[in-house]
Design a protein around this motif. Structure first.
Motif, PDB file in Angstrom:
ATOM      1  N   ASP A   1       0.847  -1.196   0.000  1.00 20.99           N
ATOM      2  CA  ASP A   1       0.000   0.000   0.000  1.00 20.99           C
ATOM      3  C   ASP A   1       0.886   1.251   0.000  1.00 20.99           C
ATOM      4  O   ASP A   1       2.008   1.225  -0.492  1.00 20.99           O
ATOM      5  N   ASN A   2       0.397   2.341   0.549  1.00 24.22           N
ATOM      6  CA  ASN A   2       1.137   3.604   0.535  1.00 24.22           C
ATOM      7  C   ASN A   2       2.019   3.811   1.768  1.00 24.22           C
ATOM      8  O   ASN A   2       2.518   4.908   2.003  1.00 24.22           O
ATOM      9  N   CYS A   3       2.222   2.772   2.563  1.00 28.41           N
ATOM     10  CA  CYS A   3       2.995   2.922   3.799  1.00 28.41           C
ATOM     11  C   CYS A   3       4.418   3.430   3.531  1.00 28.41           C
ATOM     12  O   CYS A   3       4.944   4.253   4.285  1.00 28.41           O
ATOM     13  N   GLY A   4       5.051   2.934   2.480  1.00 29.45           N
ATOM     14  CA  GLY A   4       6.410   3.357   2.165  1.00 29.45           C
ATOM     15  C   GLY A   4       6.487   4.845   1.885  1.00 29.45           C
ATOM     16  O   GLY A   4       7.397   5.534   2.366  1.00 29.45           O
ATOM     17  N   LYS A   5       5.531   5.356   1.112  1.00 28.44           N
ATOM     18  CA  LYS A   5       5.502   6.791   0.803  1.00 28.44           C
ATOM     19  C   LYS A   5       5.239   7.613   2.055  1.00 28.44           C
ATOM     20  O   LYS A   5       5.834   8.679   2.258  1.00 28.44           O
ATOM     21  N   ILE A   6       4.331   7.118   2.897  1.00 26.74           N
ATOM     22  CA  ILE A   6       4.028   7.830   4.140  1.00 26.74           C
ATOM     23  C   ILE A   6       5.276   7.913   5.008  1.00 26.74           C
ATOM     24  O   ILE A   6       5.594   8.972   5.571  1.00 26.74           O
ATOM     25  N   ALA A   7       6.020   6.819   5.106  1.00 27.04           N
ATOM     26  CA  ALA A   7       7.254   6.813   5.892  1.00 27.04           C
ATOM     27  C   ALA A   7       8.258   7.818   5.337  1.00 27.04           C
ATOM     28  O   ALA A   7       8.900   8.564   6.090  1.00 27.04           O
ATOM     29  N   ASP A   8       8.403   7.845   4.024  1.00 27.71           N
ATOM     30  CA  ASP A   8       9.330   8.790   3.388  1.00 27.71           C
ATOM     31  C   ASP A   8       8.933  10.234   3.674  1.00 27.71           C
ATOM     32  O   ASP A   8       9.789  11.094   3.911  1.00 27.71           O
ATOM     33  N   ASN A   9       7.636  10.509   3.641  1.00 35.22           N
ATOM     34  CA  ASN A   9       7.151  11.872   3.899  1.00 35.22           C
ATOM     35  C   ASN A   9       7.491  12.308   5.319  1.00 35.22           C
ATOM     36  O   ASN A   9       7.910  13.456   5.546  1.00 35.22           O
ATOM     37  N   TYR A  10       7.319  11.422   6.268  1.00 36.51           N
ATOM     38  CA  TYR A  10       7.669  11.767   7.648  1.00 36.51           C
ATOM     39  C   TYR A  10       9.172  11.984   7.792  1.00 36.51           C
ATOM     40  O   TYR A  10       9.612  12.895   8.497  1.00 36.51           O
ATOM     41  N   ALA A  11       9.965  11.139   7.135  1.00 39.83           N
ATOM     42  CA  ALA A  11      11.421  11.276   7.222  1.00 39.83           C
ATOM     43  C   ALA A  11      11.891  12.604   6.638  1.00 39.83           C
ATOM     44  O   ALA A  11      12.870  13.196   7.111  1.00 39.83           O
ATOM     45  N   ALA A  12      11.189  13.065   5.604  1.00 39.14           N
ATOM     46  CA  ALA A  12      11.560  14.336   4.974  1.00 39.14           C
ATOM     47  C   ALA A  12      11.259  15.530   5.880  1.00 39.14           C
ATOM     48  O   ALA A  12      11.894  16.580   5.767  1.00 39.14           O
ATOM     49  N   LYS A  13      10.307  15.375   6.796  1.00 35.55           N
ATOM     50  CA  LYS A  13       9.877  16.485   7.650  1.00 35.55           C
ATOM     51  C   LYS A  13      10.561  16.508   9.015  1.00 35.55           C
ATOM     52  O   LYS A  13      10.588  17.550   9.673  1.00 35.55           O
TER      53      LYS A  13
ATOM     54  N   ALA B   1      13.694   6.402   7.189  1.00 30.67           N
ATOM     55  CA  ALA B   1      12.814   5.448   6.514  1.00 30.67           C
ATOM     56  C   ALA B   1      13.656   4.508   5.658  1.00 30.67           C
ATOM     57  O   ALA B   1      14.480   4.948   4.849  1.00 30.67           O
ATOM     58  N   PHE B   2      13.449   3.220   5.834  1.00 28.12           N
ATOM     59  CA  PHE B   2      14.148   2.193   5.070  1.00 28.12           C
ATOM     60  C   PHE B   2      13.124   1.316   4.362  1.00 28.12           C
ATOM     61  O   PHE B   2      12.006   1.128   4.852  1.00 28.12           O
ATOM     62  N   HIS B   3      13.532   0.781   3.223  1.00 26.23           N
ATOM     63  CA  HIS B   3      12.635  -0.057   2.428  1.00 26.23           C
ATOM     64  C   HIS B   3      13.333  -1.371   2.090  1.00 26.23           C
ATOM     65  O   HIS B   3      14.504  -1.381   1.720  1.00 26.23           O
ATOM     66  N   LYS B   4      12.625  -2.466   2.240  1.00 24.08           N
ATOM     67  CA  LYS B   4      13.182  -3.788   1.974  1.00 24.08           C
ATOM     68  C   LYS B   4      12.102  -4.701   1.418  1.00 24.08           C
ATOM     69  O   LYS B   4      10.911  -4.408   1.503  1.00 24.08           O
ATOM     70  N   LYS B   5      12.542  -5.804   0.854  1.00 22.35           N
ATOM     71  CA  LYS B   5      11.595  -6.818   0.393  1.00 22.35           C
ATOM     72  C   LYS B   5      10.902  -7.427   1.596  1.00 22.35           C
ATOM     73  O   LYS B   5      11.469  -7.525   2.678  1.00 22.35           O
ATOM     74  N   ASN B   6       9.666  -7.855   1.378  1.00 22.97           N
ATOM     75  CA  ASN B   6       8.893  -8.416   2.480  1.00 22.97           C
ATOM     76  C   ASN B   6       9.564  -9.656   3.061  1.00 22.97           C
ATOM     77  O   ASN B   6       9.920 -10.581   2.343  1.00 22.97           O
ATOM     78  N   GLY B   7       9.738  -9.640   4.385  1.00 19.06           N
ATOM     79  CA  GLY B   7      10.346 -10.786   5.054  1.00 19.06           C
ATOM     80  C   GLY B   7       9.702 -11.119   6.374  1.00 19.06           C
ATOM     81  O   GLY B   7      10.146 -12.020   7.071  1.00 19.06           O
ATOM     82  N   GLY B   8       8.656 -10.358   6.738  1.00 16.58           N
ATOM     83  CA  GLY B   8       7.971 -10.612   7.996  1.00 16.58           C
ATOM     84  C   GLY B   8       8.455  -9.704   9.117  1.00 16.58           C
ATOM     85  O   GLY B   8       9.473  -9.007   8.993  1.00 16.58           O
ATOM     86  N   LEU B   9       7.716  -9.740  10.218  1.00 17.87           N
ATOM     87  CA  LEU B   9       7.978  -8.843  11.342  1.00 17.87           C
ATOM     88  C   LEU B   9       9.390  -9.012  11.903  1.00 17.87           C
ATOM     89  O   LEU B   9      10.101  -8.031  12.150  1.00 17.87           O
ATOM     90  N   SER B  10       9.807 -10.266  12.105  1.00 17.39           N
ATOM     91  CA  SER B  10      11.151 -10.496  12.668  1.00 17.39           C
ATOM     92  C   SER B  10      12.229  -9.933  11.771  1.00 17.39           C
ATOM     93  O   SER B  10      13.181  -9.284  12.236  1.00 17.39           O
ATOM     94  N   ASP B  11      12.099 -10.181  10.482  1.00 17.80           N
ATOM     95  CA  ASP B  11      13.100  -9.719   9.527  1.00 17.80           C
ATOM     96  C   ASP B  11      13.163  -8.190   9.511  1.00 17.80           C
ATOM     97  O   ASP B  11      14.250  -7.604   9.427  1.00 17.80           O
ATOM     98  N   ALA B  12      12.001  -7.544   9.620  1.00 16.88           N
ATOM     99  CA  ALA B  12      11.969  -6.081   9.628  1.00 16.88           C
ATOM    100  C   ALA B  12      12.610  -5.526  10.898  1.00 16.88           C
ATOM    101  O   ALA B  12      13.354  -4.539  10.857  1.00 16.88           O
ATOM    102  N   ARG B  13      12.324  -6.148  12.034  1.00 15.80           N
ATOM    103  CA  ARG B  13      12.961  -5.699  13.277  1.00 15.80           C
ATOM    104  C   ARG B  13      14.477  -5.875  13.204  1.00 15.80           C
ATOM    105  O   ARG B  13      15.240  -4.989  13.607  1.00 15.80           O
ATOM    106  N   ASN B  14      14.906  -7.029  12.703  1.00 13.97           N
ATOM    107  CA  ASN B  14      16.352  -7.275  12.587  1.00 13.97           C
ATOM    108  C   ASN B  14      16.999  -6.268  11.655  1.00 13.97           C
ATOM    109  O   ASN B  14      18.117  -5.790  11.905  1.00 13.97           O
TER     110      ASN B  14
END
Length: 341
Positions: free
Chosen positions: A44-56, A62-75
């Motif tokens: 969805d638009n979550c990546g863009k929303i994160a980028d907008n907050y980082a810009a302000k 804000a970091f972007h990665k391929k989907n790997g699940g909650l654990s992978d994102a935390r790591n």
């Protein structure tokens, strides 16, 4: 000088909730923050929303990665942490404005390795607070390592959740979350808590644990059995390091097996041929003596185990009788959480 606090927020398919979460971080009264947003390949638009907050806000990355699940994102987010303290926040939850300030203050006051906040179960139109063990205005509880591990295994006053706790970063920086499993916190928490010499429990609810409307029965899949895998893995850890807690560990393992047998029974179409139910039945039968020893003071669980050993349907029938007796007010209902409308 304030210590830097790193906040890791995995982000995936939460477009409806992410603003509420991030705003609660931006609005913290404690300003020395490093907010790490990890877009886990959200469609969805979550990546863009994160980028907008980082810009302000320069505190936000804000970091972007391929989907790997909650654990992978935390790591993934953990590799960018530079703060003295680390806090995990799920992207559909949110915090009171003073949560970080209070957790840091108590960590410094008591020289604590971990500080745990109380929380609200947040539904769309009401909140629930667990007041069965503590009142909101009670003084903090300080646990040593053995007390902490005992409470973690009991899983009532100290939950396995990674969120809602402020950690010294040095405590957790080399302990990754296990990837590819549900209930990843169960695989992780005991490894962290073994290192904690002092643990503080605050009773004031400072964060909101959002409850989606999906019922546990309707949303259930055999993947939920990962929690059993995690508890068994933790049990081996307990056996080798905290032998006095073996019975308590077995007790929780038994309760969890029985609960999941019922959920699988209610979702029989998701367990073709009853494969998972048979696995649970075989394990409980195999460990019957160990379980019996672990529940000598729990008459309710003893009865449930006895009925299950005769036949699992006797256990399910017993639960039906419990429900009927409660409806007829022949037996008391379980204690309910405090509701706040």
């Amino acid at each position: 000088m304030e210590h830097l606090v790193s906040i890791i927020v995995p982000v995936y398919k939460v477009e409806k909730y992410i603003d509420r979460c991030i705003q609660s971080l931006i609005n913290q009264t404690y300003k020395q923050l490093e907010i790490i947003l990890v877009d886990d390949g959200s469609p969805d638009n979550c990546g863009k929303i994160a980028d907008n907050y980082a810009a302000k806000d320069s505190r936000i990355k804000a970091f972007h990665k391929k989907n790997g699940g909650l654990s992978d994102a935390r790591n993934y987010g953990a590799q960018y942490v530079t703060g003295k303290f680390t806090l995990f926040v799920d992207s559909d939850d949110w915090l009171e404005d003073n949560m970080v300030e209070k957790l840091v203050a108590y960590s410094l006051k008591y020289e604590a390795d971990v500080v745990q906040s109380a929380f609200y179960y947040a539904h769309d139109d009401y909140l629930l607070y667990d007041n069965r063990y503590y009142a909101k205005d009670e003084p903090p509880v300080i646990l040593n390592n053995y007390e902490l591990m005992t409470e973690l295994v009991i899983n009532e006053r100290v939950k396995n959740f990674a969120w809602g706790k402020l950690y010294k970063t040095s405590l957790i920086e080399d302990i990754p979350f296990e990837k590819g499993v549900l209930f990843e916190d169960v695989f992780w928490a005991h490894k962290v808590m073994e290192r904690a010499e002092r643990y503080v429990i605050l009773h004031e609810p400072l964060c909101y644990y959002y409850q989606r409307d999906d019922s546990i029965v309707a949303a259930y899949t055999p993947r939920n059995l990962d929690i059993i895998k995690g508890l068994k893995e933790r049990h081996a850890f307990i056996e080798s390091r905290y032998p006095d807690l073996i019975n308590e560990s077995y007790r929780l393992i038994l309760k969890t097996h029985l609960e999941h047998y019922l959920l699988l029974f209610l979702n029989r179409q998701k367990d073709p041929g009853g494969v998972h139910r048979k696995e649970i039945q075989n394990y409980i039968t195999k460990k019957h003596d160990c379980f019996n020893k672990s529940i000598v003071k729990d008459n309710v669980l003893k009865m449930e185990l006895q009925m299950f050993i005769i036949h699992p349907y006797f256990y399910i029938g017993l639960l039906g009788l419990y429900k009927l007796f409660r409806q007829l007010k022949l037996t008391p209902s379980p204690a309910e959480l405090e509701r706040i409308n």
